[in-house]
Design a protein around this motif. Structure first.
Motif, PDB file in Angstrom:
ATOM      1  N   PHE A  28       0.749  -1.227   0.187  1.00  0.00           N
ATOM      2  CA  PHE A  28      -0.162   0.145  -0.061  1.00  0.00           C
ATOM      3  C   PHE A  28       0.902   1.313  -0.072  1.00  0.00           C
ATOM      4  O   PHE A  28       2.105   1.416   0.436  1.00  0.00           O
ATOM      5  N   ARG A  29       0.228   2.305  -0.531  1.00  0.00           N
ATOM      6  CA  ARG A  29       1.017   3.881  -0.661  1.00  0.00           C
ATOM      7  C   ARG A  29       0.442   4.485   0.227  1.00  0.00           C
ATOM      8  O   ARG A  29      -0.974   4.862   0.245  1.00  0.00           O
ATOM      9  N   VAL A  30       1.045   5.375   0.999  1.00  0.00           N
ATOM     10  CA  VAL A  30       0.582   6.395   1.796  1.00  0.00           C
ATOM     11  C   VAL A  30       0.479   7.714   0.848  1.00  0.00           C
ATOM     12  O   VAL A  30       1.696   7.784   0.350  1.00  0.00           O
ATOM     13  N   ILE A  31      -0.434   8.324   0.728  1.00  0.00           N
ATOM     14  CA  ILE A  31      -0.474   9.468  -0.090  1.00  0.00           C
ATOM     15  C   ILE A  31       0.013  10.831   0.579  1.00  0.00           C
ATOM     16  O   ILE A  31       0.577  11.510   0.205  1.00  0.00           O
ATOM     17  N   SER A  32      -0.951  10.918   1.888  1.00  0.00           N
ATOM     18  CA  SER A  32      -0.739  12.010   2.763  1.00  0.00           C
ATOM     19  C   SER A  32      -0.850  11.388   3.907  1.00  0.00           C
ATOM     20  O   SER A  32      -1.671  10.358   4.406  1.00  0.00           O
ATOM     21  N   PRO A  33      -0.064  11.931   5.240  1.00  0.00           N
ATOM     22  CA  PRO A  33       0.831  13.065   5.099  1.00  0.00           C
ATOM     23  C   PRO A  33       2.033  12.875   4.146  1.00  0.00           C
ATOM     24  O   PRO A  33       2.532  11.636   4.255  1.00  0.00           O
TER      25      PRO A  33
ATOM     26  N   MET B 128       6.205   4.403  12.637  1.00  0.00           N
ATOM     27  CA  MET B 128       6.334   6.012  11.916  1.00  0.00           C
ATOM     28  C   MET B 128       5.010   6.509  11.376  1.00  0.00           C
ATOM     29  O   MET B 128       4.985   7.849  11.221  1.00  0.00           O
ATOM     30  N   ILE B 129       3.838   5.735  10.957  1.00  0.00           N
ATOM     31  CA  ILE B 129       2.683   6.223  10.520  1.00  0.00           C
ATOM     32  C   ILE B 129       1.951   6.785  11.577  1.00  0.00           C
ATOM     33  O   ILE B 129       1.561   7.982  11.523  1.00  0.00           O
ATOM     34  N   LYS B 130       1.812   6.206  12.724  1.00  0.00           N
ATOM     35  CA  LYS B 130       1.182   6.992  13.906  1.00  0.00           C
ATOM     36  C   LYS B 130       1.809   8.023  14.482  1.00  0.00           C
ATOM     37  O   LYS B 130       1.338   9.149  14.721  1.00  0.00           O
ATOM     38  N   ARG B 131       3.243   8.133  14.453  1.00  0.00           N
ATOM     39  CA  ARG B 131       4.185   9.488  14.936  1.00  0.00           C
ATOM     40  C   ARG B 131       3.531  10.363  14.095  1.00  0.00           C
ATOM     41  O   ARG B 131       3.586  11.621  14.571  1.00  0.00           O
ATOM     42  N   SER B 132       3.728  10.215  12.580  1.00  0.00           N
ATOM     43  CA  SER B 132       3.460  11.196  11.798  1.00  0.00           C
ATOM     44  C   SER B 132       2.158  11.868  11.796  1.00  0.00           C
ATOM     45  O   SER B 132       2.068  13.182  12.000  1.00  0.00           O
ATOM     46  N   LEU B 133       0.962  11.041  12.216  1.00  0.00           N
ATOM     47  CA  LEU B 133      -0.211  11.623  12.392  1.00  0.00           C
ATOM     48  C   LEU B 133      -0.325  12.312  13.614  1.00  0.00           C
ATOM     49  O   LEU B 133      -1.042  13.267  13.696  1.00  0.00           O
ATOM     50  N   GLN B 134       0.507  11.667  14.726  1.00  0.00           N
ATOM     51  CA  GLN B 134       0.328  12.519  16.111  1.00  0.00           C
ATOM     52  C   GLN B 134       1.045  13.772  15.895  1.00  0.00           C
ATOM     53  O   GLN B 134       0.493  15.013  16.438  1.00  0.00           O
ATOM     54  N   ARG B 135       2.107  13.713  15.082  1.00  0.00           N
ATOM     55  CA  ARG B 135       2.938  15.087  15.116  1.00  0.00           C
ATOM     56  C   ARG B 135       2.051  16.395  14.292  1.00  0.00           C
ATOM     57  O   ARG B 135       2.131  17.505  14.722  1.00  0.00           O
ATOM     58  N   GLN B 136       1.393  15.866  13.455  1.00  0.00           N
ATOM     59  CA  GLN B 136       0.647  16.673  12.647  1.00  0.00           C
ATOM     60  C   GLN B 136      -0.769  16.857  13.157  1.00  0.00           C
ATOM     61  O   GLN B 136      -1.785  17.585  12.391  1.00  0.00           O
ATOM     62  N   ALA B 137      -1.202  16.035  14.313  1.00  0.00           N
ATOM     63  CA  ALA B 137      -2.552  16.190  14.911  1.00  0.00           C
ATOM     64  C   ALA B 137      -3.497  15.957  13.664  1.00  0.00           C
ATOM     65  O   ALA B 137      -4.658  16.645  13.494  1.00  0.00           O
TER      66      ALA B 137
ATOM     67  N   LEU C 155      -6.722   5.599   6.400  1.00  0.00           N
ATOM     68  CA  LEU C 155      -6.190   4.565   7.228  1.00  0.00           C
ATOM     69  C   LEU C 155      -6.296   5.349   8.532  1.00  0.00           C
ATOM     70  O   LEU C 155      -5.544   6.585   8.644  1.00  0.00           O
ATOM     71  N   VAL C 156      -7.306   4.708   9.297  1.00  0.00           N
ATOM     72  CA  VAL C 156      -7.627   5.276  10.539  1.00  0.00           C
ATOM     73  C   VAL C 156      -7.139   4.613  11.679  1.00  0.00           C
ATOM     74  O   VAL C 156      -7.597   3.514  12.012  1.00  0.00           O
ATOM     75  N   PRO C 157      -6.237   5.267  12.582  1.00  0.00           N
ATOM     76  CA  PRO C 157      -5.928   4.335  14.110  1.00  0.00           C
ATOM     77  C   PRO C 157      -7.148   4.286  14.516  1.00  0.00           C
ATOM     78  O   PRO C 157      -7.948   4.968  15.008  1.00  0.00           O
ATOM     79  N   ALA C 158      -7.023   3.336  15.306  1.00  0.00           N
ATOM     80  CA  ALA C 158      -8.103   2.664  16.138  1.00  0.00           C
ATOM     81  C   ALA C 158      -8.002   3.267  17.605  1.00  0.00           C
ATOM     82  O   ALA C 158      -6.973   3.533  17.974  1.00  0.00           O
ATOM     83  N   ASP C 159      -9.222   3.367  18.047  1.00  0.00           N
ATOM     84  CA  ASP C 159      -9.262   3.877  19.509  1.00  0.00           C
ATOM     85  C   ASP C 159     -10.148   3.135  20.264  1.00  0.00           C
ATOM     86  O   ASP C 159     -11.569   2.961  20.037  1.00  0.00           O
TER      87      ASP C 159
END
Length: 191
Positions: free
Chosen positions: A35-40, A154-163, A68-72
């Motif tokens: 799979f390819r991440v388009i953004s961020p 790395m995916i989760k960290r990027s999402l957290q860093r950019q909120a 791609l949504v992190p579960a909660d």
């Protein structure tokens, strides 16, 4: 670079990928899904994941842009509290706390189209685990994939860093068509 040299270079690269995965795990390059991440943009790479061995389904279509949504909660072992954004999307879950089947079942019940279960060993950048049934009667039918721990982190960290509440991805990506788009794999993963 000439067309012949480019084709030769691509064939050598694909052979090195095949040899690399043959050494690191029991999986062959054809047994992985990409799979390819388009953004961020900072994590816009092509990632690999290993499909579950004896549960889950296959992608019946490809998605050029899906969330791609992190579960909660992150481990996906109890009812997911972010169901409103999970429905119809791919869900990122962390390994641990309950079986792979239970995680996939919870995501399916919440309306997720697929689940990526990231290893909880955040330094794992090469060892895929075989996800197998847990002996229960649950048989989730959504695609269920194992993601390396470093990739998930790395995916989760990027999402957290950019909120950001999600990443935008394309799944599955046909790696046999690599010549048609630039190959950009994560710099932390040896292919």
């Amino acid at each position: 670079m000439s067309k012949v040299a480019g084709t030769t270079a691509l064939m050598l690269f694909l052979w090195s990928v095949f040899v690399h995965f043959g050494r690191l795990s029991s999986l062959g390059v054809n047994e992985l899904l990409y799979f390819r991440v388009i953004s961020p943009e900072e994590i816009s790479y092509i990632f690999s994941a290993a499909p579950a061995k004896d549960f889950g389904g296959h992608f019946k279509s490809s998605y050029d842009e899906i969330f791609l949504v992190p579960a909660d909660p992150a481990d996906g072992c109890s009812d997911l509290s972010n169901k409103e954004i999970i429905n119809g999307q791919v869900i990122l879950v962390e390994r641990g706390g309950c079986s792979f089947v239970q995680k996939a079942q919870r995501v399916q019940e919440a309306g997720g189209k697929a689940v990526l279960i990231a290893d909880n060993a955040e330094d794992n950048d090469s060892q895929y685990l075989d996800m197998v049934t847990d002996g229960s009667t649950d048989k989730p039918s959504i695609p269920s994939l194992f993601l390396l721990g470093r990739d998930g982190m790395m995916i989760k960290r990027s999402l957290q860093r950019q909120a950001l509440p999600w990443a935008v991805i394309s799944i599955p990506v046909n790696v046999s068509a690599l010549a048609s788009f630039p190959l950009k794999q994560p710099p932390w993963t040896l292919w």
